[in-house]
Design a protein around this motif. Sequence first.
Motif, mmCIF file in Angstrom:
data_model
loop_
_atom_site.group_PDB
_atom_site.id
_atom_site.type_symbol
_atom_site.label_atom_id
_atom_site.label_comp_id
_atom_site.label_asym_id
_atom_site.label_seq_id
_atom_site.Cartn_x
_atom_site.Cartn_y
_atom_site.Cartn_z
ATOM 1 N N THR A 111 0.820 -1.218 0.000
ATOM 2 C CA THR A 111 0.000 0.000 0.000
ATOM 3 C C THR A 111 0.851 1.263 0.000
ATOM 4 N N GLY A 112 2.182 1.107 -0.078
ATOM 5 C CA GLY A 112 3.082 2.253 0.027
ATOM 6 C C GLY A 112 2.830 3.338 -0.998
ATOM 7 N N MET A 113 2.631 2.939 -2.257
ATOM 8 C CA MET A 113 2.401 3.936 -3.302
ATOM 9 C C MET A 113 1.133 4.731 -3.026
ATOM 10 N N PHE A 114 0.077 4.046 -2.616
ATOM 11 C CA PHE A 114 -1.178 4.731 -2.303
ATOM 12 C C PHE A 114 -0.982 5.724 -1.162
ATOM 13 N N ILE A 115 -0.255 5.310 -0.123
ATOM 14 C CA ILE A 115 0.006 6.195 1.020
ATOM 15 C C ILE A 115 0.789 7.424 0.571
ATOM 16 N N LEU A 116 1.800 7.219 -0.284
ATOM 17 C CA LEU A 116 2.609 8.333 -0.755
ATOM 18 C C LEU A 116 1.788 9.317 -1.576
ATOM 19 N N LEU A 117 0.914 8.794 -2.433
ATOM 20 C CA LEU A 117 0.083 9.669 -3.259
ATOM 21 C C LEU A 117 -0.868 10.499 -2.405
ATOM 22 N N VAL A 118 -1.487 9.855 -1.424
ATOM 23 C CA VAL A 118 -2.412 10.570 -0.534
ATOM 24 C C VAL A 118 -1.658 11.589 0.310
ATOM 25 N N LEU A 119 -0.477 11.207 0.794
ATOM 26 C CA LEU A 119 0.311 12.113 1.625
ATOM 27 C C LEU A 119 0.732 13.347 0.834
ATOM 28 N N GLU A 120 1.176 13.149 -0.402
ATOM 29 C CA GLU A 120 1.588 14.307 -1.194
ATOM 30 C C GLU A 120 0.399 15.208 -1.505
ATOM 31 N N LEU A 121 -0.746 14.604 -1.808
ATOM 32 C CA LEU A 121 -1.946 15.411 -2.049
ATOM 33 C C LEU A 121 -2.315 16.199 -0.796
ATOM 34 N N PHE A 122 -2.195 15.568 0.365
ATOM 35 C CA PHE A 122 -2.459 16.253 1.635
ATOM 36 C C PHE A 122 -1.515 17.443 1.821
ATOM 37 N N LEU A 123 -0.249 17.274 1.460
ATOM 38 C CA LEU A 123 0.726 18.355 1.601
ATOM 39 C C LEU A 123 0.406 19.513 0.662
ATOM 40 N N PHE A 124 -0.011 19.211 -0.557
ATOM 41 C CA PHE A 124 -0.432 20.273 -1.476
ATOM 42 C C PHE A 124 -1.629 21.034 -0.901
ATOM 43 N N MET A 125 -2.594 20.301 -0.374
ATOM 44 C CA MET A 125 -3.785 20.941 0.187
ATOM 45 C C MET A 125 -3.429 21.755 1.433
ATOM 46 N N THR A 126 -2.464 21.263 2.213
ATOM 47 C CA THR A 126 -2.002 22.008 3.378
ATOM 48 C C THR A 126 -1.387 23.340 2.957
ATOM 49 N N ALA A 127 -0.615 23.311 1.867
ATOM 50 C CA ALA A 127 -0.022 24.545 1.353
ATOM 51 C C ALA A 127 -1.104 25.537 0.932
ATOM 52 N N VAL A 128 -2.169 25.032 0.338
ATOM 53 C CA VAL A 128 -3.287 25.903 -0.058
ATOM 54 C C VAL A 128 -3.897 26.563 1.180
ATOM 55 N N ILE A 129 -4.131 25.761 2.213
ATOM 56 C CA ILE A 129 -4.722 26.295 3.446
ATOM 57 C C ILE A 129 -3.788 27.313 4.101
ATOM 58 N N PHE A 130 -2.495 26.990 4.149
ATOM 59 C CA PHE A 130 -1.516 27.920 4.727
ATOM 60 C C PHE A 130 -1.489 29.248 3.985
ATOM 61 N N SER A 131 -1.682 29.193 2.657
ATOM 62 C CA SER A 131 -1.627 30.418 1.853
ATOM 63 C C SER A 131 -2.756 31.380 2.197
ATOM 64 N N LEU A 132 -3.790 30.892 2.865
ATOM 65 C CA LEU A 132 -4.908 31.747 3.265
ATOM 66 C C LEU A 132 -4.626 32.490 4.568
ATOM 67 N N ARG A 133 -3.679 31.951 5.371
ATOM 68 C CA ARG A 133 -3.520 32.496 6.711
ATOM 69 C C ARG A 133 -2.083 32.870 7.095
ATOM 70 N N HIS A 134 -1.097 32.365 6.357
ATOM 71 C CA HIS A 134 0.280 32.554 6.783
ATOM 72 C C HIS A 134 1.110 33.244 5.711
ATOM 73 N N ASN A 135 2.351 33.564 6.097
ATOM 74 C CA ASN A 135 3.235 34.210 5.135
ATOM 75 C C ASN A 135 3.809 33.186 4.161
ATOM 76 N N ALA A 136 4.548 33.685 3.177
ATOM 77 C CA ALA A 136 5.002 32.851 2.072
ATOM 78 C C ALA A 136 5.896 31.704 2.533
ATOM 79 N N TRP A 137 6.818 31.956 3.465
ATOM 80 C CA TRP A 137 7.763 30.923 3.847
ATOM 81 C C TRP A 137 7.065 29.709 4.456
ATOM 82 N N VAL A 138 6.075 29.933 5.302
ATOM 83 C CA VAL A 138 5.329 28.836 5.920
ATOM 84 C C VAL A 138 4.604 28.030 4.847
ATOM 85 N N VAL A 139 4.089 28.695 3.841
ATOM 86 C CA VAL A 139 3.368 28.028 2.763
ATOM 87 C C VAL A 139 4.265 27.020 2.055
ATOM 88 N N PHE A 140 5.536 27.350 1.902
ATOM 89 C CA PHE A 140 6.411 26.510 1.112
ATOM 90 C C PHE A 140 7.009 25.337 1.888
#
Length: 227
Positions: free
Chosen positions: A80-109
């Motif tokens: 299940t490793g590949m599935f976990i990695l794909l979901v984790l990376e998607l989660f990280l992208f979505m986290t960056a989107v959420i951070f971009s609404l509330r935090h400065n640029a460095w935290v977003v990246f």
Amino acid sequence: MENKIKIAYIFSFIYGYINSLGFIIMNGLFFTFMSGNSVRLGVNIGELNLGTGFRYFSLFLFLIFGAFIGDIIFSYYRKTGMFILLVLELFLFMTAVIFSLRHNAWVVFIPLGIAMGIQNIVNLLIGNSLIGRSFISGIVFNLGIAFSRILQKKSEWGIIRIYLNTWLLFILGAVLGTIILENSNLCISLILITIVYAYAALMIFRVWKSDKRFLVRMKKNKSKFVV
């Protein structure tokens, strides 16, 4: 083979896109060009600009951590490793989107840096040793070798097309990333690239489900990792 190359093309586009955002928002910081960032890190330390130098050094840690997490997950969860990695990376992208609404640029990246480390692991597991990754210098170098091999009748023109497409899609990603960021904002830019990544992840998932030997090949590809 065709799906693997298509996924690599999308990943190249993502790298170009993300690098353009980092370059604009973070004043010349490259997200995946560690050679360039190493020079900038050395220059900032030499100029005693330790604050900026620390940011560059932090990016190295994010990428290393992403690669570390990716390898650990696939080592312990082979089926299940590949599935976990794909979901984790998607989660990280979505986290960056959420951070971009509330935090400065460095935290977003921060989550994006980790995601890029994971993405390189995913691409290696699929079997793309060079294309679809951020090593554009390697692509250019291989183009020169490929032309030489064709002249010697040891290779075919198809490999030239693959390398050129990888390079051009990286540039296209940087172009569109720049245009979208300058005409909207960081949040919208991140939402759009998250959608592109989700499409790539869906492609990988479909290949995984339809190809019974996909897991076997991933294990073999992992054994070829350069350490």
